[in-house]
Every structure is written in C-alpha cells, then in structure tokens.
Write a protein that holds these residues in place. Structure first.
Motif, short mmCIF file in Angstrom:
data_model
loop_
_atom_site.label_atom_id
_atom_site.label_comp_id
_atom_site.label_asym_id
_atom_site.label_seq_id
_atom_site.Cartn_x
_atom_site.Cartn_y
_atom_site.Cartn_z
N GLY A 1 4.15 11.21 -7.38
CA GLY A 1 3.38 10.73 -8.53
C GLY A 1 3.07 11.86 -9.49
N LEU B 1 1.00 14.15 -7.35
CA LEU B 1 0.73 13.56 -6.04
C LEU B 1 1.85 13.93 -5.07
CD1 LEU B 1 -1.01 11.59 -4.31
CD2 LEU B 1 0.46 9.75 -5.15
N VAL C 1 -3.34 15.71 -3.80
CA VAL C 1 -3.17 15.80 -5.25
C VAL C 1 -3.38 17.25 -5.65
CG1 VAL C 1 -4.03 15.09 -7.52
CG2 VAL C 1 -4.00 13.45 -5.63
N PRO D 1 0.58 8.80 0.63
CA PRO D 1 0.29 8.17 -0.66
C PRO D 1 1.58 7.96 -1.44
CG PRO D 1 -0.14 10.51 -0.80
CD PRO D 1 0.22 10.22 0.65
N MET E 1 -0.20 7.07 -8.35
CA MET E 1 -1.56 7.31 -8.83
C MET E 1 -1.64 7.01 -10.32
SD MET E 1 -1.80 11.49 -8.92
CE MET E 1 -0.69 12.46 -9.95
N TYR F 1 -7.02 7.27 -9.43
CA TYR F 1 -6.85 6.21 -8.44
C TYR F 1 -5.49 6.39 -7.76
CZ TYR F 1 -10.96 4.00 -10.45
OH TYR F 1 -12.25 3.74 -10.87
N VAL F 2 -5.47 6.31 -6.43
CA VAL F 2 -4.28 6.63 -5.65
C VAL F 2 -3.96 5.51 -4.66
CG1 VAL F 2 -3.25 8.23 -3.99
CG2 VAL F 2 -4.66 9.11 -5.86
N SER F 3 -2.69 5.13 -4.56
CA SER F 3 -2.22 4.23 -3.50
C SER F 3 -2.10 5.05 -2.23
CB SER F 3 -0.86 3.63 -3.87
OG SER F 3 -0.96 2.76 -4.96
N ASN F 4 -3.08 4.89 -1.32
CA ASN F 4 -3.10 5.62 -0.06
C ASN F 4 -2.60 4.70 1.05
OD1 ASN F 4 -3.70 8.06 1.29
ND2 ASN F 4 -5.63 7.22 2.06
#
Length: 373
Positions: free
Chosen positions: A294, A306, A322, A341, A344, A353-356
C-alpha cells in the motif's frame, strides 16, 4: 518461485492455525481496531458521503473450470470459484452494511482467496477492480473494471481485463508464476483515467470510464519480475511499490516514481522499452522497503508505505507495519504489529485506515485506524 497471485502468501502463513485469535497480535499503541469480522478486506476508499468503502475478497467457491480453459499449474492451481466477494460500507460509528455483493471470488489449491481487489470513485461513480475472476479462477465473468450503483447494489462490466492481458502480453512473463487472467491488485485515478496494476504479469493498464484500455507500462520490460502492487498519484506523478518475490529480503522492495517520457532523459539506442505513445517510464527509484502492499500521501505531504511483513523469510503475523519517508529521505516506522495487512487510505479525520488481517481466513479481517505521530 511459486508466486502466482497478488497476495503471494504461503499456505502455511494463511492457515487458520496461525490466526487462532485476531486480538493476539500486539500492534503499536497508536493502532485501534475499529471494525472486525470482514472476509479478506482489501482496497479502501472514502466516498463522497464520508463513509469508508471496503473491497472484500470473499470466501471463494466450489466451481471448477478444469478442462474448459488453461488452468494455473500446481501447487497453487487449480482454482475454484464462487460469487462471495462484496463491497461494504462502514459509517462513522464503525457499522458495516453491504453496498454490492455477488462478485467473483476464487480460492486456490493452497487456500488463498481473491475477489474484488480495489475501489475508486471516478466522476461520482464507484468502480470495482476485480482480481479473482476469469475462467482460470473458476468463473464465467472476467477480471475487469466494474461500475457499481451504490443505491441499488447492481454492477456491470466496463472493461474486460482478462482479455486485455491475454492479448497484450508483457515482454518478460514468468512462466512458473503465471496467471492466465492476471491478479489485479490496485488502481488510482490519474489524468481522467483509472490506472490498474497487475502484479503477476507486471503491467499497468489505463482505463477510461467508457472501457477503453491501454497498456501504459510493461513493468517486466525494465524491472523484471518485481511483483508491482500498490500505486498512488501525487502532484502529477505516479508512485508504484512492489512486493518482490519470496523468500522475503528486507529492504529490497522499492518505490518507483513514474512519469511520461517527456519528463525524463532520453535512453541510449536499444535501451528504451516504452513503445506506446502514452507510456510511463521510471523517473526515479528508492529502495529500503519490504513487501510493499500500500502507498498513500498523508496530509503532511509525505509518502506512507504499508508493508505486508518486514521479517526475512515468509510473511510473519505481527510483522506488518506502516512506514513514512521523511523529507530528508530517511524511512521511519509509523505503526507496527500489523498482521498481513493489504491496503490503506487516509480518512477525512487525518487518520490512516488499514485493512488488517487482509490475507487471513474469512471472518478474521479488520479495519484498524492509526493516529499519525
């Protein structure tokens, strides 16, 4: 390397046994879990309504197309497809609702799942980039760009990217690591078009809202099989990050600054691989990153990156983070302790905001929000 799809994770890493409890990972103190229970959260975009839209890969399916078309070779292939990918909307309270569903989702022989990979709002319309479709993924619909009606949940194909990558072959494909339909990962609006990144072939495709497509960069021609993933635009240029192949070698991934040929020097005869009139070329390259998935520019004007996992070897739960590129070129940690992840986006509140747990089993996915130090 048996690296075929965008997430490029080993079966062992993605096995549910490694994720017995999503709360077991210890992120840095500026990371807050905001949303849980997602099915492979991938690309994130804030909409004009201020809500966060999330691409979810889904749960795969059971449909096989063996014998009907070229399949991905073992151990990754063959795939089985279904229609379990969706787009979700998260409001300011952290409540999830479904915007559109029934998108193609596919699961490979190692358990990895792909579906809708990224989202973009373009001239007020929501577009979805599909990375888990096509016959080789067990689906009759192609990988492509789809427009989405956010009021009704209906969606339709705008551009057939499966056909495009099959008819616009890159210069140096990697045969042991080949996906017939591609595995599209990210996209960004740039110069009135959407630019989509395909990591497996190593290609950037630009698409207009009418579905016209053009290959604007054959990444393989100048960079080899570096597995490009994340793309962002800033001040008239594009920035492209790459995953690299596995095993992971820390600090060997790069951020490439891309521009049009008129922005850079003329190459010596025979060394210019930009054929098309509107091709992109590499203007500069910065190493020091690891498994980039990301990229985003923050309110401070700095580039945030990311990383899937910064540990040597194979993806390690809790090793995602990050980082930020400072004005003097140094790279510093912003948030640590993330678990595989995948994407983001900065929010209107200035948080990241992050897709974890984005590459974890279905149901384990989270959205975390990060306070920027």
């Amino acid at each position: 390397m048996k690296i075929r799809k965008v997430l490029l994770l080993s079966a062992a890493t993605l096995s549910a046994s490694l994720f017995p409890n999503p709360l077991a990972a210890q992120p840095s103190s500026n990371v807050q879990v905001w949303v849980t229970g997602l099915n492979g959260p991938r690309g994130l975009k804030f909409g004009p309504d201020g809500n966060l839209y999330v691409a979810e890969a889904g749960t795969g399916g059971t449909t096989s197309t063996e014998g009907a078309c070229t399949q991905v070779i073992p151990p990754v292939g063959p795939y089985k497809g279904g229609n379990t990918s969706r787009i979700s909307k998260i409001n300011s309270a952290g409540t999830r609702t479904t915007v559109a569903s029934g998108f193609p989702s596919t699961v490979d022989a190692m358990g990895d799942i792909s579906g809708v990979a990224d989202l973009a709002f373009f001239d007020g319309t929501l577009y979805a980039l599909e990375g888990g479709a096509g016959c080789s993924h067990g689906d009759s619909l192609p990988n492509g760009l789809y427009s989405v009606d956010t009021k009704t949940g209906s969606w339709k194909l705008v551009a057939d990217l499966s056909h495009f990558v099959q008819t616009h072959v890159v210069k140096y494909p990697n045969p042991p690591d080949f996906e017939p339909d591609g595995t599209f990962y990210s996209m960004v609006e740039f110069h009135n078009r959407l630019y989509a990144v395909e990591p497996n072939h190593g290609q950037i495709v630009s698409i207009d809202k009418n579905g016209s497509m053009a290959s604007v960069m054959d990444v393989s021609a100048s960079q080899g099989h570096i597995v490009p993933t994340a793309i962002t635009a800033h001040d008239g240029q594009l920035y492209l990050g790459n995953l690299n192949q596995f095993p992971i070698e820390p600090n060997y991934a790069r951020i490439l600054t891309l521009g049009h040929p008129e922005c850079g020097p003329v190459a010596a005869p025979g060394l210019d691989d930009t054929d098309a009139r509107h091709s992109l070329q590499v203007l500069s390259s910065k190493a020091g990153f690891t498994t980039v998935v990301g990229t985003a520019f923050g309110p401070d004007g700095l580039l945030y990156v990311l990383e899937l996992s910064d540990a040597a070897g194979y993806p390690t739960p809790g090793a995602g983070k990050v980082v930020r590129v400072k004005a003097d070129g140094d790279i510093e940690d912003v948030a640590t302790g993330l678990v595989v992840p995948t994407a983001m986006a900065f929010g209107p509140d200035g948080r990241l905001y992050v897709s974890n747990f984005g590459a974890a089993p279905p149901g384990a996915g989270q959205i975390v929000r990060i306070d920027i130090p």
